[in-house]
Design an enzyme around this catalytic site. Structure first.
Site, PDB file in Angstrom:
ATOM      1  N   THR A  32      13.063   5.431  11.313  1.00  0.00           N
ATOM      2  CA  THR A  32      13.957   4.318  11.670  1.00  0.00           C
ATOM      3  C   THR A  32      13.453   3.031  11.021  1.00  0.00           C
ATOM      4  OG1 THR A  32      14.455   5.415  13.738  1.00  0.00           O
ATOM      5  CG2 THR A  32      14.989   3.068  13.611  1.00  0.00           C
ATOM      6  N   CYS A  73     -13.962  -6.243  -1.151  1.00  0.00           N
ATOM      7  CA  CYS A  73     -12.514  -6.118  -0.960  1.00  0.00           C
ATOM      8  C   CYS A  73     -12.173  -6.438   0.479  1.00  0.00           C
ATOM      9  CB  CYS A  73     -12.069  -4.717  -1.304  1.00  0.00           C
ATOM     10  SG  CYS A  73     -10.373  -4.429  -0.874  1.00  0.00           S
ATOM     11  N   THR A 102       0.845  -1.202   0.000  1.00  0.00           N
ATOM     12  CA  THR A 102       0.000   0.000   0.000  1.00  0.00           C
ATOM     13  C   THR A 102       0.879   1.250   0.000  1.00  0.00           C
ATOM     14  OG1 THR A 102      -1.733  -1.185   1.168  1.00  0.00           O
ATOM     15  CG2 THR A 102      -1.817   1.224   1.266  1.00  0.00           C
ATOM     16  N   SER A 133       5.409  -6.591  -1.899  1.00  0.00           N
ATOM     17  CA  SER A 133       5.021  -6.746  -0.498  1.00  0.00           C
ATOM     18  C   SER A 133       5.569  -8.063   0.037  1.00  0.00           C
ATOM     19  CB  SER A 133       3.486  -6.745  -0.404  1.00  0.00           C
ATOM     20  OG  SER A 133       3.081  -6.975   0.910  1.00  0.00           O
TER      21      SER A 133
HETATM   22  N1  PLP Z   1      -1.568  -4.422  -4.310  1.00  0.00           N
HETATM   23  C1  PLP Z   1      -2.084  -5.643  -4.483  1.00  0.00           C
HETATM   24  C2  PLP Z   1      -2.255  -6.162  -5.874  1.00  0.00           C
HETATM   25  C3  PLP Z   1      -2.446  -6.436  -3.389  1.00  0.00           C
HETATM   26  O1  PLP Z   1      -2.961  -7.652  -3.593  1.00  0.00           O
HETATM   27  C4  PLP Z   1      -2.262  -5.907  -2.084  1.00  0.00           C
HETATM   28  C5  PLP Z   1      -2.707  -6.667  -0.903  1.00  0.00           C
HETATM   29  O2  PLP Z   1      -3.750  -7.300  -0.915  1.00  0.00           O
HETATM   30  C6  PLP Z   1      -1.697  -4.631  -1.945  1.00  0.00           C
HETATM   31  C7  PLP Z   1      -1.364  -3.923  -3.071  1.00  0.00           C
HETATM   32  C8  PLP Z   1      -1.433  -4.042  -0.598  1.00  0.00           C
HETATM   33  O3  PLP Z   1      -0.278  -4.623  -0.030  1.00  0.00           O
HETATM   34  P1  PLP Z   1      -0.006  -4.555   1.554  1.00  0.00           P
HETATM   35  O4  PLP Z   1      -0.992  -5.470   2.202  1.00  0.00           O
HETATM   36  O5  PLP Z   1       1.414  -5.027   1.702  1.00  0.00           O
HETATM   37  O6  PLP Z   1      -0.162  -3.129   1.959  1.00  0.00           O
END
Ligand code: PLP
Length: 388
Positions: free
Chosen positions: A237, A325, A72, A199
């Protein structure tokens, strides 16, 4: 009852070897990497080691990797960072309607602040036509953002083709590779991307960490201020144990990827074939081949996705529905609607995502249980009476 976990696209358990690699950085090597004494330098060394591993996974140079708090943040950083650093050049962004909310909501935020966003159409499989991207470019376009693979329907987008178009036009190109980096081969140069989000918790690493690849020379505004960490691109940090965990999980992913792709593709196809054979009025969402090796997404007529998920849970099987979602939202999935599904079909969707510990026995169990659940739900369904 033994639990069967089939929601690996939502998150994965942390690999025991990853947890083991992280452990010393909570208690022994706990130093702040910005300090000069040996504790701090040990932590700094661990970050740089992880950076080399992450860069190696995607064909990048070490200094092009910035650690973030996850996908995110990486998506927000890419979009807002490019938008604000390049607003004098233009205010137009191109994306798709099937992006993760981390991209869609960031685009909406930017639209409220004067940027213009074009959402490219997708076909019935969720595929973007690169020519549509070419046609959408104007002299004000500063960024194209198209996800590598969709988290709900598993479709893999033609990123390399769009990358060539973006490069010809001199426009920055971002891809959200949260569902691909560590699962299938990803190379920033072959894909032609300037920015790439990844991620950790989707690839057997800890939650709350990830990375943004930023091609050298990309003009990007930092979102966090207050420290010189990450070459002044992300103040704060560093989360050393999590970064070490990300490095370790990437190392494991590189060793296991080719075998896992073959194994998961086989299990995925067994599951798809079995479901289409055993349940009538069911259809596969996304493409049968151009899809993530671990993703199955079906729409089952006359039943609600939530009801299937809850009934599967009673049988010890964890799955998710593409109709929301988050489980607290009853909105049909924006990605499924964009592929042309009706709200009813989108509400009747079920996503089963496979992973490292998925077995053939687990797939057989789902194929035994799910048709019974669907039959039971249909027997009670007012939707079926309307449909008949
Ligand atoms: N983008 C996609 C395609 C995802 O599937 C997700 C998580 O479901 C994210 C972004 C967000 O990642 P994070 O959970 O590491 O913030």
């Amino acid at each position: 009852m033994k639990q069967i976990y089939l929601d690996y696209a939502a998150t994965t358990p942390t690999h025991p070897e990853v947890a083991k690699a992280m452990a010393p950085y909570f208690t022994d090597a706990f130093g702040n990497p910005s300090t000069l004494y040996s504790y701090g330098q040990e932590a700094k060394g661990a970050i740089e080691e992880a950076r080399v591993k992450v860069a190696g996974l995607i064909g990048a140079q070490d200094e092009e990797i910035v650690f973030t708090s996850g996908g995110t943040e990486a998506d927000n950083f890419a979009l807002k960072g490019v938008a604000y650093a390049n607003e004098k050049r233009g205010n137009h962004i191109i994306t798709t309607p099937i992006e993760h909310h981390a991209v869609i909501e960031t685009c909406k935020f930017l639209e409220r602040r004067g940027f213009r966003v074009t959402y490219l159409p997708v076909d019935g499989y969720g595929l973007v036509d690169p020519d549509d991207a070419r046609r959408a470019i104007t002299d004000k376009t500063i960024l194209i953002s198209v996800m590598h693979a969709n988290n709900e329907i598993g479709i893999i987008e033609p990123i390399a083709e769009i990358g060539r178009i973006a490069k010809e036009a001199g426009i920055y190109f971002h891809t959200d590779a949260v569902q691909t980096a560590g699962h299938i081969p990803v190379d920033v140069n072959k894909l032609g991307v300037d920015l790439l989000s990844m991620s950790s918790h989707k690839i057997y690493g800890p939650k709350g960490t990830g990375a943004l690849y930023i091609r050298k020379g990309t003009k990007l505004l930092a979102l966090m201020h207050g420290g010189e960490q990450e070459r002044r691109r992300r103040a704060g940090t560093e989360n050393i144990p999590a970064i070490v965990g990300l490095g370790k999980t990437v190392e494991l992913a590189r060793q296991e990827m080719s075998g896992e792709v073959v194994r998961l593709t086989y299990l995925r196809d067994q599951l798809i074939k079995g479901l289409l054979k055993r349940i009538d009025h069911i259809h596969l969402n996304g493409h049968s081949q151009t899809r993530l090796p671990n993703n199955v997404n079906v729409s089952v007529d006359f039943v609600e996705g939530e009801s299937m998920v809850l009934n599967l849970d009673l049988e010890g099987i964890c799955a998710s529905t593409g109709s929301a979602c988050s489980s607290s939202s009853l909105e049909p999935s924006h990605a499924l609607l964009a592929t042309g599904l009706s709200p009813e079909q989108a509400h009747g969707s079920l996503r089963l995502t496979l992973g490292k510990w998925t077995t053939e026995e687990e797939i057989s169990r789902v194929l035994e249980v799910l048709p019974q659940i669907v039959a039971k739900l249909r027997a009670m369904s007012p939707l079926l009476k309307v449909g008949k």
